[in-house]
Design an enzyme around this catalytic site. Structure first.
Site, PDB file in Angstrom:
ATOM      1  N   ASP A 230       0.878  -1.165   0.000  1.00  0.00           N
ATOM      2  CA  ASP A 230       0.000   0.000   0.000  1.00  0.00           C
ATOM      3  C   ASP A 230       0.919   1.219   0.000  1.00  0.00           C
ATOM      4  OD1 ASP A 230      -2.064   1.767   0.024  1.00  0.00           O
ATOM      5  OD2 ASP A 230      -3.146   0.846   1.702  1.00  0.00           O
TER       6      ASP A 230
HETATM    7  C1  BGC Z   1      -4.961   3.357   0.020  1.00  0.00           C
HETATM    8  C2  BGC Z   1      -5.062   2.368  -1.119  1.00  0.00           C
HETATM    9  C3  BGC Z   1      -4.863   3.098  -2.426  1.00  0.00           C
HETATM   10  C4  BGC Z   1      -3.529   3.824  -2.401  1.00  0.00           C
HETATM   11  C5  BGC Z   1      -3.260   4.614  -3.662  1.00  0.00           C
HETATM   12  C6  BGC Z   1      -3.698   4.200  -0.047  1.00  0.00           C
HETATM   13  O1  BGC Z   1      -3.737   5.223   0.906  1.00  0.00           O
HETATM   14  O2  BGC Z   1      -5.002   2.666   1.249  1.00  0.00           O
HETATM   15  O3  BGC Z   1      -6.298   1.730  -1.101  1.00  0.00           O
HETATM   16  O4  BGC Z   1      -4.947   2.199  -3.484  1.00  0.00           O
HETATM   17  O5  BGC Z   1      -3.527   4.750  -1.321  1.00  0.00           O
HETATM   18  O6  BGC Z   1      -4.111   5.707  -3.759  1.00  0.00           O
END
Ligand code: BGC
Length: 749
Positions: A230
């Site tokens: 993530d």
């Molecule tokens: C989120 C993810 C997301 C990623 C990119 C993160 O903060 O938890 O779900 O895909 O950001 O935006």
């Protein structure tokens, strides 16, 4: 995985390391010498969020217009993986037109608490449903030559302290609930990537958890793709790489790539570990390259139509007393509530989509021939002018046949990044509803909320329609259901409890000082309410239709594979065509482990014409009957009689049958710590031990004050006594030699 030896051979260690972290916010690095281009990964999950200007992971900056399909909370209510697959395919097409390699979704974390700020992005409180719907989406997206990223792996069940908190979970709930949905998606659909979560699990960051990312995900489940972090989830890059984290996103400043190169140079990291990760990145790039270029422009009308169909199928008719819905074709309708005019159709954060268009229910109602429609906002989202707006709405309500009031949670209450602290609708809306009911009892409540809200008015209004957050076509889809153009068929993918205090994680959510203990263990969602026989407002699986369905008697057979085949005749007894979701819940009659009274194991979504009957057949895979056995660290199916409930909701069982299931052998060697009860249950030495105990029982019965010993008390009394401690114990008549001989005899077989 394809052999990427040739690709890697052309690269230096530094180039390989560079491949395993991002180039910028959304793209991987190219390695020109090996002809590896950069690819784009972008959000997800219920539409495309491709940013062409400033980038962020919180949905703050703009993105290119894309179709906003119903978020997962709504889509899961369709109980229809085939529909999820069609939605996934449409997202895949949009990604392909925008030349995106991987869509960051779906999210399939379990809904442990209704408070989790991202519940709107997740499917259900049940892992079988979450897994089936997640697999549908992944299959659909990947059918277009675009990768998906199954997220957030794993146990990301809250937003509070999400980047540090340790989810402390016992092995059984971890395997049977929190990992099971992921397992199903991985095995059924092989996502090209899995995104590890921010949080820790039992003290270890998901991004650094070798057990999670390698032993479970790859060795147990056979995952063949790439693990991406993530955004910002990596605390220690070398530890993460070693654990099985292949790609760190987004870009760093090159520092962590250098750490990898240094660790290899210093002999702390095998170069082969880096090779494996780099080859997985190359593999992903090659897969995206294999997709032929897809030319735009996007067929916005077709995708909007699919968004409308999916939204209509997601709506759950919770209550419809006196058949107040569908609206009469010539009804005069007071439409109340700002949500009718300004729809709440998605949640906040990284999933925030810039929709290609946006339907409002008010416009859609106004366009229905024959209806007379008046509108009053009733409240403002910021709570201002409450008295005046309420008075105007009450006047309107009194002047029409029926009131359709749109209530819900304001945008500011549900988002990634933080959790809710209560499950109540705003007071201004509840007061408005009370006032409307006094003016006109014919009130239909239409709800817009990404996660469960308490419905203290459920007994006082004739109709309640739960629309969740429906995406950009939600307004027209809601009107399709209100008018009966679409016969509602959504079912609750999560229980609606009376109060927050009733919910399983109440008191242990969101934890404190960096730890959240999942103390409710196996009993999440309906498993909790059923085990405690608690009343709920609307149970898991519930949802009405404008027609009715009658069930015949179910039959259950066991296939040679051990899978159960459940067949039940279902008749549409009303005068409208409709869809029924036949749910199959299973439980063994007795069990050695704690079990919920019933667990969803399979379901079927069937369309049945008015008056018609259909034999509905569903399969319960034998492996889904298993529990995770902590003694041997593996799945075990208990042998014995199982009850199979065929149901229209978790609390509306229409017929049951029993079936004999043959179990898996678990042979545990007996030791001095084994209990008398365990020895009695042993096929070889059990009879000997029993004989000894009945001898003692007879002696006790002969004694003047037999007390407990007078019935089968000896067995009860002794069952938990470790056999090793019996030897030499006064009055037991058992020697050390006899105990040793018993254990030897038991283990010899
Ligand atoms: C989120 C993810 C997301 C990623 C990119 C993160 O903060 O938890 O779900 O895909 O950001 O935006």
């Amino acid at each position: 995985m394809t052999d990427r030896t040739a690709d890697l051979a052309a690269m230096t260690t530094a180039e390989k390391a560079s491949l395993t972290s991002g180039a910028d916010f959304w793209t991987t690095k190219a390695v020109a010498t090996a002809d590896v281009p950069s690819i784009m990964l972008t959000d997800g999950p219920h539409g495309l969020r491709k940013q062409s200007g400033d980038s962020d992971h919180l949905g703050l900056n703009d993105s290119v217009p894309a179709t906003c399909f119903p978020p997962a909370a709504a889509l899961a209510s369709t109980f229809d993986p085939a529909l999820a697959e069609r939605v996934g395919a449409a997202i895949g097409v949009e990604a392909a037109i925008e030349n995106v390699g991987v869509v960051l979704g779906p999210g399939t974390n379990l809904k442990r608490s209704p408070l989790c700020g991202r519940n709107f992005e997740y499917m259900s409180e049940d892992p079988i449903l979450s897994g089936a719907m997640g697999a549908g989406l992944v299959t659909g997206i990947q059918s277009q030559g675009v990768g998906s990223s199954l997220k957030h792996f794993a146990a990301n069940n809250q937003e509070d302290d999400r980047m540090r908190v340790s989810a402390d979970i016992d092995p059984r709930p971890l395997r049977e609930l929190y990992l099971r949905g992921f397992e199903r998606v991985v095995k059924a659909a092989q996502p090209w990537t899995v995104m590890c979560s921010y949080n820790k699990i039992n003290g270890v960051y998901a991004s650094q958890d070798h057990w999670l990312l390698t032993e479970v995900l790859r060795d147990d489940w056979g995952f063949e793709g790439l693990v991406v972090s993530d955004w910002g989830a990596v605390a220690d890059r070398v530890a993460a790489l070693t654990a099985g984290l292949d790609l760190e996103m987004p870009a760093g400043d090159g520092r962590t790539d250098a750490q990898i190169v240094a660790a290899i140079a210093e002999g702390q990291l095998e170069e082969s570990v880096l090779d494996t990760a780099a080859s997985r990145v190359v593999d992903l790039v090659r897969k995206t390259q294999a997709r032929p270029a897809v030319e735009g422009p996007l067929d916005g009308d077709a995708h909007h139509a699919l968004a409308r169909e999916a939204a209509g199928r997601s709506i759950v008719l919770l209550k419809n007393d006196g058949g107040i819905l569908p609206l009469a074709p010539d009804a005069s309708v007071a439409v109340v509530g700002e949500f009718a005019r300004t729809p709440r159709f998605q949640g906040g954060g990284s999933s925030h989509i810039n929709p290609t268009r946006l339907d409002s229910a008010l416009d859609a109602l106004g366009a229905v021939d024959g209806l007379t429609v008046g509108f009053a906002p009733g409240f403002a989202f910021d709570g201002s002018d409450a008295d005046a707006l309420r008075a105007e709405a009450v006047r309107l309500a009194g002047a029409h046949d029926v009131v359709v009031v749109f209530l819900g949670l304001p945008d500011t209450e549900e988002s990634e990044g933080f959790d809710r602290t209560h499950i109540d609708l705003p007071t201004v809306q509840l007061e408005l509803l009370d006032a409307l009911l006094e003016a006109n009892p014919n009130v239909v409540v239409v709800l817009s909320n990404g996660a469960v809200v308490a419905l203290p008015f459920a007994d006082r209004v004739p109709a309640v329609v739960e629309t969740w957050l429906l995406g950009q076509a939600g307004g027209t889809a809601t009107v399709d259901v209100l008018t009966g153009a679409v016969n509602p068929s959504g079912r609750l993918a999560e229980t609606i409890p009376h109060r927050l205090e009733d919910t399983p994680a109440f008191g242990s959510f969101p934890g404190s000082f960096g730890h959240v203990r999942y103390g409710e263990g196996m009993f999440v969602g309906y498993r909790w309410y059923d085990q405690r026989r608690m009343d709920v407002t609307f149970p898991f699986g519930h949802g009405l239709s404008y027609t009715t369905f009658a069930y015949g008697s179910p039959t259950v057979t066991v296939a040679p594979s051990g899978d159960l085949t459940v067949t039940v005749p279902v008749t549409n007894t009303g005068d409208r065509d409709g869809r029924e979701v036949v749910q199959v819940y299973v439980a063994p009659l007795t069990s050695a482990v704690e079990r919920a009274p019933r667990e969803l194991k399979a379901f079927a979504n069937v369309e049945i014409a008015a008056g018609a009957s259909q034999d509905v057949t569903v399969t319960v895979p034998r492996e889904d009957l298993a529990y995770w056995d902590i003694r041997v660290d593996r799945w075990v199916v208990e042998g014995g009689t199982y009850r199979v409930d065929v149901a229209a909701s978790s609390r509306d069982v229409r017929g049951s049958a029993t079936v004999e299931v043959s179990g898996d052998e678990v042979s545990m060697p007996l030791t001095h710590s084994s209990s008398v009860g365990e020895l009695v249950a042993h096929p070889v030495v059990g009879p000997m031990v029993l004989a000894h105990l009945s001898g003692m029982q007879e002696m006790a019965e002969g004694a003047a004050e037999a007390g407990l010993m007078a019935d089968d008390g000896m067995m009860k009394l002794m069952a938990s006594f470790p056999i090793g401690r019996l030897a030499g114990f006064p009055g037991m008549g058992v020697t050390h030699e006899q105990v040793d001989a018993l254990i030897e005899a038991a283990n010899a077989g």
